[in-house]
Scaffold this motif. Structure first.
Motif, PDB file in Angstrom:
ATOM      1  N   ASP A  29     -10.169   0.954   1.299  1.00 55.65           N
ATOM      2  CA  ASP A  29      -9.698   1.251   2.686  1.00 55.65           C
ATOM      3  C   ASP A  29      -8.403   2.038   2.536  1.00 55.65           C
ATOM      4  O   ASP A  29      -8.074   2.581   3.905  1.00 55.65           O
ATOM      5  N   SER A  44      -5.827   9.134   8.726  1.00 57.25           N
ATOM      6  CA  SER A  44      -7.768   9.210   8.251  1.00 57.25           C
ATOM      7  C   SER A  44      -8.338  10.149   9.390  1.00 57.25           C
ATOM      8  O   SER A  44      -9.845  10.658   8.583  1.00 57.25           O
ATOM      9  N   LYS A  61      -9.162   5.257   4.445  1.00 58.04           N
ATOM     10  CA  LYS A  61      -9.859   5.057   5.657  1.00 58.04           C
ATOM     11  C   LYS A  61      -9.380   4.065   6.982  1.00 58.04           C
ATOM     12  O   LYS A  61      -9.423   4.671   7.992  1.00 58.04           O
ATOM     13  N   THR A  62      -8.089   3.640   6.459  1.00 61.91           N
ATOM     14  CA  THR A  62      -7.304   3.458   7.495  1.00 61.91           C
ATOM     15  C   THR A  62      -5.658   3.691   7.675  1.00 61.91           C
ATOM     16  O   THR A  62      -4.476   3.352   8.444  1.00 61.91           O
TER      17      THR A  62
END
Length: 213
Positions: free
Chosen positions: A63, A80, A66-67
């Motif tokens: 992640d 992101s 993604k974050t």
């Protein structure tokens, strides 16, 4: 004299010929040993490849990208959501105390300028922007700005937060290390070590071609 001749004859007659079974047995043992070695080599290679694929699969599902929401050296932010701006984002992890990192800054800028907007974007991750506690090191930020200005690199370089610092220190063995990330935040390729422009372009073309398949 006759007795001596008879004895000589008897010895010659009873002398055994070389046992060929010994040679056959030796060859058989060598063949078995070579077969076992080949099996062990294949097993080890397959296991290592499988572990590498497992590591890549685990890395791709992270992640971290993604974050992402990090400040850049010029005070803006990269999140992101910015991954949607390109098919591939090339995150180059570099440090101010890393000569190979500094040498490839102009190559990465040239790479960034080569492709049409929306194809790729190069983003730096400054590995020594913070210390182990996540505290920003201003002197390193100043050094990074100087190196980028001297090399003509204008693409964004990000200041790590504690979570990204943990990801970087866990998933690289040294700088520079570069992650190719798709627009969904998945790592599709990892390159360790510095490269020339031609090498970077070859890697980039390969990843773009995969997306077009």
């Amino acid at each position: 004299m006759e007795a001596v001749l008879d004895r000589t004859f008897d010895v010659t007659a009873t002398k055994k010929k070389p046992d060929r079974r010994l040679h056959v047995s030796t060859l058989y043992i060598m063949l078995v040993a070579m077969t076992l070695l080949a099996f062990l080599f294949t097993f080890t290679l397959t296991k290592a490849w499988g572990e590498r694929m497992d590591q890549l699969a685990a890395l791709s599902s992270t992640d971290a990208f993604k974050t992402m929401d990090l400040e850049t050296l010029d005070g803006t932010h990269f999140t992101s959501e910015n991954l949607k701006d390109a098919r591939i984002t090339i995150f180059n992890v570099w440090g101010t105390n890393c000569p190979p990192c500094i040498r490839e800054l102009p190559y990465l800028q040239e790479l960034n300028d080569t492709y049409a907007p929306g194809e790729i974007q190069v983003v730096g991750l400054l590995s020594d922007s913070v210390d182990a506690s996540g505290t920003v090191v201003p002197a390193h930020l100043d050094d990074a700005r100087k190196y980028m200005a001297d090399s003509g690199a204008t693409y964004p370089t990000l200041i790590l937060d504690q979570a990204t610092y943990a990801f970087v220190t866990t998933n690289i063995v040294g700088t520079p290390t570069t992650f190719f990330v798709n627009s969904d935040g998945e790592v599709v390729r990892t390159v360790t070590g510095g490269n020339t422009y031609n090498n970077w372009k070859a890697y980039t073309d390969e990843e773009l071609a995969k997306l077009s398949q």
